[in-house]
Scaffold this active site. Structure first.
Site, PDB file in Angstrom:
ATOM      1  N   HIS A  93       4.521  -9.279   2.686  1.00 21.64           N
ATOM      2  CA  HIS A  93       3.566  -8.570   3.524  1.00 21.64           C
ATOM      3  C   HIS A  93       3.424  -9.312   4.848  1.00 21.64           C
ATOM      4  O   HIS A  93       3.300 -10.539   4.882  1.00 21.64           O
ATOM      5  CB  HIS A  93       2.223  -8.484   2.811  1.00 21.64           C
ATOM      6  N   ASN A 118       0.174  -6.699  11.708  1.00 19.79           N
ATOM      7  CA  ASN A 118      -0.122  -6.331  10.327  1.00 19.79           C
ATOM      8  C   ASN A 118      -0.453  -4.845  10.266  1.00 19.79           C
ATOM      9  O   ASN A 118      -1.515  -4.425  10.718  1.00 19.79           O
ATOM     10  CB  ASN A 118      -1.301  -7.171   9.823  1.00 19.79           C
ATOM     11  N   CYS A 173      -3.674  -3.982   1.687  1.00 19.20           N
ATOM     12  CA  CYS A 173      -2.344  -4.442   2.097  1.00 19.20           C
ATOM     13  C   CYS A 173      -1.357  -4.527   0.936  1.00 19.20           C
ATOM     14  O   CYS A 173      -0.149  -4.618   1.153  1.00 19.20           O
ATOM     15  CB  CYS A 173      -2.448  -5.793   2.796  1.00 19.20           C
TER      16      CYS A 173
END
Length: 332
Positions: free
Chosen positions: A259, A289, A120
């Site tokens: 994020h 996500n 990520c």
């Protein structure tokens, strides 16, 4: 220590593009396959739905469509591209690199193309690498892609992961600038989080021998409590590090772009670094996500709110553990 960069150009984002699949996986869909509820998912994550790529498509397909979106919006010429950096944890195949496949699909014959896997945190890692190419003076047109087809690695019956992840791709075009661009970046990794967030199957340790990978190693797994705590601490620390070494205050930052892992993590990071209310950008509610794609997609979807000259703080946390923050002056 204050950083001064009078001797080199800034690497400025001069165009941005994105792509998300049409298919939606809603919380109500997940209610049908596991013990969960729409209310519980929203309370725990802030997510209502996520996008899912069609089975016959792959990460490179989303990246190509994001690049085409960028070129159309900003009238960029593909022939000008000198390098393509692709941040992804879900490559089309083990080899060649997904960046190579993208180059072929875009009919680019002479381009430096390679992948980077920092989970990520991947987009921030690749953005820093792309900026270095610009700053070196060797390259003047660099594409940085964040793209992941993570739904292919989600166990639809595992409510610790199926509620979080969706597919997508975002891309930025970097060029030299004398005024605006990436001011500083702080990237870290320690390897301490391997057991808490991973996809173990398919690599050289647990190879896909005739497709026979142990079921539990085929899918993304995470210890949510450990990841939650580490993400807040690491992203907050990274943001404060960047501000401190550039003698800047958080109230000078126009937009925090974190994020998009979990709405509670996003809110907690904002609180930890004392960003003024209303200055945190988010799109997790309808995309979930998307791993390396979250930050460019978040900027792409909020582009009308960002003005030329605005100061942006980007921050991410991912498997490894890996994390970081990037400070930039918006150039579009």
């Amino acid at each position: 220590m204050q950083h001064t960069y009078a001797s080199r150009p800034y690497a400025a984002i001069t165009a941005i593009g994105g792509y998300v699949p049409q298919k939606r996986r809603t919380n109500f869909d997940l209610e049908q396959v596991c013990d969960t509820s729409n209310e519980w998912i929203i309370k725990r994550t802030g997510i209502k739905e996520r996008r899912i790529l069609d089975k016959d498509l792959a990460t490179s397909d989303m990246a190509v469509m994001a690049i085409q979106d960028l070129c159309l919006r900003y009238e960029k010429n593909l022939a000008d591209i000198e390098a393509i950096l692709v941040a992804t944890s879900t490559p089309d195949v083990m080899m060649p690199a997904t960046a190579n496949i993208i180059a072929r699909k875009l009919a680019l014959k002479n381009v430096w193309a390679f992948d980077m896997n920092a989970a990520c945190s991947g987009f921030l890692y690749a953005l820093d690498m792309g900026a270095s190419l610009i700053e070196s003076g060797r390259y003047k047109n660099v594409l940085v892609v964040g793209a992941d087809n993570i739904s292919a690695f989600v166990d639809i019956k595992d409510r610790s992961t199926n509620i979080l992840f969706g597919d997508g791709a975002g891309v930025v075009w970097l060029e030299p600038s004398s005024e605006n661009g990436i001011i500083d970046a702080f990237m870290q990794s320690n390897g301490d989080g391997r057991e808490f967030l991973n996809i173990e199957g398919g690599g050289s340790l647990y190879p896909a021998n005739n497709g026979l990978i142990e079921v539990e190693k085929k899918y993304i797994r995470q210890d949510g409590k450990v990841v939650f705590k580490q993400a807040i601490q690491s992203m907050s620390d990274a943001c404060n590090q960047v501000l401190s070494r550039n003698n800047m205050r958080i109230d000078q930052v126009n937009w925090l772009v974190p994020h998009q892992a979990n709405k509670r993590i996003i809110d907690a990071v904002g609180k930890e670094i004392n960003i003024p209310e209303g200055r945190t950008l988010s799109n997790i509610e309808y995309l979930g996500n998307t791993i390396a794609a979250t930050i460019p997609l978040c900027i792409w979807e909020n582009i009308k709110r960002i003005q030329k000259g605005d100061l942006l703080m980007l921050t991410a946390f991912g498997a490894g553990f890996s994390w970081g923050a990037s400070l930039l002056r918006w150039a579009i």
